[in-house]
Enzyme design. Structure first.
Site, PDB file in Angstrom:
ATOM      1  CE  LYS A 231      13.613-140.083  53.197  1.00 12.80           C
ATOM      2  NZ  LYS A 231      14.256-139.033  52.374  1.00 12.80           N
ATOM      3  CB  SER A 285       9.856-130.349  59.716  1.00 12.69           C
ATOM      4  OG  SER A 285       9.238-131.500  59.190  1.00 12.69           O
ATOM      5  CB  THR A 286       8.264-129.844  64.875  1.00 13.71           C
ATOM      6  OG1 THR A 286       9.496-129.271  65.336  1.00 13.71           O
ATOM      7  CG2 THR A 286       7.438-130.260  66.074  1.00 13.71           C
ATOM      8  CB  VAL A 288       8.340-134.829  59.071  1.00 13.54           C
ATOM      9  CG1 VAL A 288       8.759-136.251  58.742  1.00 13.54           C
ATOM     10  CG2 VAL A 288       7.811-134.139  57.825  1.00 13.54           C
ATOM     11  CD  GLU A 438      13.404-124.811  62.875  1.00 13.72           C
ATOM     12  OE1 GLU A 438      12.625-125.601  62.318  1.00 13.72           O
ATOM     13  OE2 GLU A 438      14.387-125.180  63.542  1.00 13.72           O
TER      14      GLU A 438
END
Ligand code: NAI
Ligand code: MG
Length: 538
Positions: A231, A285-286, A288, A438
């Site tokens: 995806k 991202s952390t 997710v 971040e």
């Protein structure tokens, strides 16, 4: 393939089924299927130019081709205004969502299938063939990548395409060199190990390096004999779709690669929780990443590799080559508009050279050329989208409010597009938001330190542990410091030096597992121990 044209009117007229790519980039894209071909018109609003990418028919949006599918789900997403929302399965069946793509991948990888029966050397040749086709279409792929992301064209052409092709060829070379061991075991037994495919591998790709991340995941998976369901990020599906057509052209058996553009909470989550996907590789991202691990735990305990965020420290010692350190740390902070998991977001500089380092960093940043990403002169383009632009601007505001010294930039640029000035803060303190979160934007934060011990301690005091860098002319010191840093990569006197041969991944909350290099093969293989009882002792 790529020509500049000055037509004022849209040559696509009626029949155009997609319009709008990224108003924010200052460019938009129109696509139209006409006489079974896809044309793409790129209008750069920023420079007032228009480009026509012909030869884009190989994007293969031939709607009569049964191997390309549109689904209800994607039609809905389309109406929401996203870009090319198509479903590609290289399977002949007209199945239309993640479970069905997984079904195609599972069938393609089952025992006795052409893919499983293929000689490993032929598997390698197919990967090389795909690399050849990507080289042939390098200009088109780089153009699509720049359109999708807003990254400067020359960076797409030289960095992303080069890295993608080299990674494919590296894993093409591994395909017939993946094997187990035989070992001495107790008593009268013998044991041998075989490395077998894991099965269907899911891949969830981010928008910052869409093609490169796609290849980082797909190439080792295929090299080890797996099948994949991929995806792309919702913002950036174009290069993945074109590579889909190249995969078909190269001659991979149907169903081996399935590309499903879609959104994270729907298509991405369906991959993470699918019972027939045995491994998922994710970059993003952390937050997710945590959801994906949770979904794995709650479904079938599929293997998970995660490449997540970073708050990457650089330690610059007084004995360094100062100009090199200035250039590399700044490139590290600002490359790809700062939208890198490897961004050099915490630069610790020995206090004895601090002022000179900051002065030279400001001089250096003035050389950056901001502009239309399709212009070859440009070295700094826009951010990916409005949401991300807002996040970065909020963090810059917090830096100003919390007392960091704004040395350069710090504002949005222009009326159109999501351009942010390259920004330098000095006097940054560890408690500030810009020191901890971040930013993923073009912001360089410069700290000072008094002793190596202090620098190492502060460098390690982060939940992240992706990469770090050390600048010194003492190799002795560089090696001692690199041993103390809690990161998956340490660069010495360089930055963003990534190679297909070198493993990449993070300590702590920067992720699990390694991509690239020989290490990645283990993530895509099951080890089977075959133990044989020996009845005769001679
Ligand atoms: P994200 O983690 O939401 O998106 C990355 C990929 O995950 C996309 O393909 C997205 O569709 C998918 N995704 C989103 N939600 C999902 C879910 N619930 N289940 C499965 N897949 C899902 O990242 P986003 O929102 O684009 O950016 C947010 C922040 O993440 C950035 O500001 C940056 O700090 C970080 N990031 C880090 C990247 C890296 O290279 N490590 C790449 C992109 C973002
Ligand atoms: Mg997100």
């Amino acid at each position: 393939m790529f020509s500049r044209c000055c037509k004022k009117e849209n040559p696509l007229r009626e029949g155009a089924f997609i319009s709008e790519l990224r108003g924010g980039v200052g460019s938009f894209l129109n696509c139209c299927v006409r006489r079974e071909e896809l044309y793409i018109l790129i209008k750069s609003q920023y420079m007032g130019w228009q480009y026509l990418v012909d030869g884009a028919d190989r994007l293969a949006l031939d709607r009569t081709d049964p191997e390309w599918h549109r689904t209800e789900q994607q039609r809905t997403e389309w109406l929401k205004g996203s870009q090319l929302c198509l479903f590609l399965s290289l399977s002949k069946s007209r199945r239309s969502d993640i479970p069905r793509a997984v079904g195609a991948a599972k069938a393609a990888g089952q025992r006795g299938s052409p893919w499983r029966r293929m000689d490993t050397s032929s598997r390698g040749m197919l990967l090389h063939k795909l690399a050849d086709l990507m080289e042939r279409d390098r200009l088109l792929l780089a153009t699509l990548e720049t359109l999708d992301t807003g990254k400067p064209f020359l960076q797409s052409f030289f960095i992303d395409l080069d890295g993608s092709v080299k990674t494919l060829r590296y894993y093409a070379g591994w395909a017939d060199k993946i094997h187990g061991k035989s070992m001495a075991v107790d008593e009268s037994f013998m044991c041998l190990t075989k490395h077998e495919p894991v099965g269907v591998c899911g891949a969830i790709i981010p928008w910052n390096f869409p093609l490169l991340m796609f290849i980082w995941k797909m190439a080792p998976a295929l090299s080890c004999g797996n099948t994949v369901v991929i995806k792309p990020a919702e913002q950036t599906p174009l290069t993945a779709l074109h590579v889909g057509s190249l995969i078909k052209e190269a001659g991979f058996p149907p169903g081996v690669v399935n590309i499903v553009p879609g959104f994270g909470p729907t298509a991405g989550a369906a991959i993470a929780s699918h019972m027939d996907i045995n491994k998922v590789a994710f970059t993003g991202s952390t937050e997710v990443g945590q959801l994906i691990k949770e979904a794995s735990a709650k479904s079938n305990l599929k293997r998970v590799t995660l490449e997540l965020g970073g708050k990457n420290p650089c330690i610059v010692f007084a004995d360094c080559d100062l100009q090199l350190a200035v250039a590399e740390t700044q490139k590290g902070a600002l490359y790809n508009q700062g939208q890198c998991c490897t961004a050099a977001s915490r630069v610790f500089v020995d206090e004895s050279i601090y002022e000179e380092f900051v002065r030279r960093s400001i001089e250096n940043v003035k050389k950056i050329v901001i502009g239309d990403p399709l212009d070859p002169q440009t070295s700094h383009g826009p951010q990916i989208d409005q949401q991300h632009f807002d996040k970065i601007m909020d963090l810059i505001k917090s830096g100003k409010e919390e007392g960091a010294r704004l040395e350069y930039g710090g504002a949005a640029l222009g009326e159109k597009g999501f351009f942010i000035q390259p920004t330098i803060f000095s006097g940054v303190k560890d408690h500030m938001r810009i020191a901890k979160e971040e930013i993923f934007g073009p912001v360089q934060c410069i700290f000072s330190f008094k002793s190596p011990q202090e620098a190492i301690e502060r460098a390690n005091s982060s939940q992240y542990g992706l990469v770090s860098a050390v600048f010194t002319t003492s190799m002795d010191r560089a090696l001692s410091v690199s041993a103390a840093l809690e990161t998956g990569t340490v660069w010495i006197n360089c930055y963003n030096a990534l190679h297909a041969q070198t493993p990449f991944g993070g300590y702590k909350m920067s992720g699990n597992g390694r991509e690239l290099g020989e290490y990645a093969l283990a993530e895509y293989s099951e080890v089977k121990a075959v133990t044989i009882k020996l009845s005769e002792t001679l």
